[in-house]
Design an enzyme around this catalytic site. Structure first.
Site, PDB file in Angstrom:
ATOM      1  N   CYS A  62     -22.676 -40.526 -18.264  1.00  0.00           N
ATOM      2  CA  CYS A  62     -22.030 -40.558 -16.946  1.00  0.00           C
ATOM      3  C   CYS A  62     -22.975 -40.064 -15.858  1.00  0.00           C
ATOM      4  O   CYS A  62     -23.178 -38.854 -15.708  1.00  0.00           O
ATOM      5  CB  CYS A  62     -20.757 -39.711 -16.976  1.00  0.00           C
ATOM      6  SG  CYS A  62     -19.900 -39.647 -15.401  1.00  0.00           S
ATOM      7  N   CYS A  77     -21.421 -37.828 -13.222  1.00  0.00           N
ATOM      8  CA  CYS A  77     -21.192 -36.450 -13.683  1.00  0.00           C
ATOM      9  C   CYS A  77     -22.496 -35.662 -13.751  1.00  0.00           C
ATOM     10  O   CYS A  77     -22.554 -34.511 -13.330  1.00  0.00           O
ATOM     11  CB  CYS A  77     -20.573 -36.435 -15.084  1.00  0.00           C
ATOM     12  SG  CYS A  77     -19.307 -37.668 -15.372  1.00  0.00           S
ATOM     13  N   ASP A  78     -23.533 -36.273 -14.299  1.00  0.00           N
ATOM     14  CA  ASP A  78     -24.706 -35.499 -14.706  1.00  0.00           C
ATOM     15  C   ASP A  78     -25.985 -35.802 -13.927  1.00  0.00           C
ATOM     16  O   ASP A  78     -26.974 -35.078 -14.077  1.00  0.00           O
ATOM     17  CB  ASP A  78     -24.991 -35.747 -16.205  1.00  0.00           C
ATOM     18  CG  ASP A  78     -23.824 -35.310 -17.075  1.00  0.00           C
ATOM     19  OD1 ASP A  78     -23.108 -34.382 -16.664  1.00  0.00           O
ATOM     20  OD2 ASP A  78     -23.618 -35.904 -18.146  1.00  0.00           O
TER      21      ASP A  78
END
Ligand code: NAP
Length: 302
Positions: free
Chosen positions: A127, A130-131
């Site tokens: 992701c 997200c990261d």
């Protein structure tokens, strides 16, 4: 009953418990969903300093438990939605529910290459939203050739020095407009006809072993991280033949509600959502499912 215990299922449990609906959550043998595999989460509102995925999930679970939600820590093994009340089997145990919320989530498809699982959360991510933020100033690799891979690659150029898309064919599957945008980006290149044979590095990822599927030549590519973007698989096999699913296996709901094709069954989170897939959108849809369930029960005179 609620099947699933990621942000969607647990938020549904919280709302259902506060509405005194006495929810039982079949939370699965590996409870609390995909966030248990992540480290820091910086985009869940309410945590200005960030929070670790597992800690966030424990907090949401505790919040639901505080209002009386009960949990079964095992996988649902069979459901019968043709009967009233609905039947949910968990191994030998049979549970009945007058209303059911499905929040079984999805899992990112993985390459299956040696080193990939071991480095998940330590240089391998599924992701970018997200990261990506944690990969500043390093070159990155995205695996895949669809819209997700291209979108993630474009997003990652904000942080990375360079992004290489590794694709197993000589043409992208992504939509023309997205593909053109990626190919025109000076920070992105595509390594065609290639697969990732191994993810390497002590602790963090520092290189990948690539194999060209045409020439069989293998090469090592230095990288600061690998984003696997080869699609997602909704966890909906339990409901096949009982709920309407789309061609990708996602549960069909009557947007903007969470009502499924079976009256009294509501669905939320990544088992429904192929677009956003964020913890906060899953939690929001879990809230909606609990409210839909409560209102449906009222129409049934309960
Ligand atoms: P997808 O369209 O199924 O693409 C998956 C990609 O991964 C394909 O290029 C595929 O290669 C490759 N792949 C699959 N398994 C692989 C493996 N084991 N090893 C190496 N490569 C592998 O999945 P997606 O990109 O997640 O998109 C899913 C759906 O969401 C699509 O309908 C897409 O249009 C949509 N979506 C839209 C947007 C947007 O519009 N902004 C953004 C994201 C997703 P092959 O090409 O060789 O099959």
């Amino acid at each position: 009953m609620i099947v699933g215990s990621g942000p969607a299922g647990l938020t549904a449990a919280l709302y259902a418990a506060r509405a005194t609906l006495d929810p039982l959550v079949v939370e699965g043998a590996a409870p609390m969903g995909q966030l248990m595999l992540t480290t820091e989460i910086e985009n869940f509102p309410g945590f200005p300093d960030g929070i670790h995925g597992p800690e966030l999930m424990e907090k949401i679970r505790a919040q639901a438990a505080r209002f009386g939600a009960k949990f079964v820590t095992a996988d649902a093994t069979r459901v019968d939605l043709s009967r009233r009340p609905f039947v949910v089997e968990v191994g030998e145990a049979t549970h009945e529910a007058s209303v059911l919320i499905v929040a079984t989530g999805a899992t990112a498809r993985m390459l299956g290459a040696p080193g990939e699982r071991e480095h998940l959360g330590r240089g391998v991510s599924t992701c970018a939203t997200c990261d990506g933020f944690f990969f500043r100033g390093v070159p990155l690799v995205v695996a895949g050739g669809g819209d997700s891979a291209v979108e993630e690659a474009i997003f990652l150029t904000r942080f990375a020095t360079h992004v290489s898309i590794v694709h197993r064919r000589d043409r992208l599957r992504a939509s023309k407009i997205m593909a053109a945008r990626a190919l025109a980006n000076p920070k992105i290149d595509v390594i065609w006809d290639s697969v990732i044979e191994e993810v390497r590095g002590e602790g963090a990822v520092d290189r990948l072993l690539l194999r060209n599927v045409r020439t069989e030549e293998t090469t090592e590519l230095a990288t600061g991280g690998l984003f696997v973007a080869i699609g997602h698989q909704p966890t909906t096999g339990l409901f096949r033949g009982q709920l309407d699913l789309d061609s990708g296996g996602y549960i069909e709901v009557r947007h903007p509600t969470t009502a499924t094709s079976v009256e009294g069954v509501f669905a939320c989170g990544d088992a429904v959502d192929r677009i956003y897939r964020q913890a906060i959108t899953a939690a929001g849809s879990g809230c909606a499912a609990a409210i839909d369930a409560e209102r449906w029960l009222e129409t049934q005179g309960r």
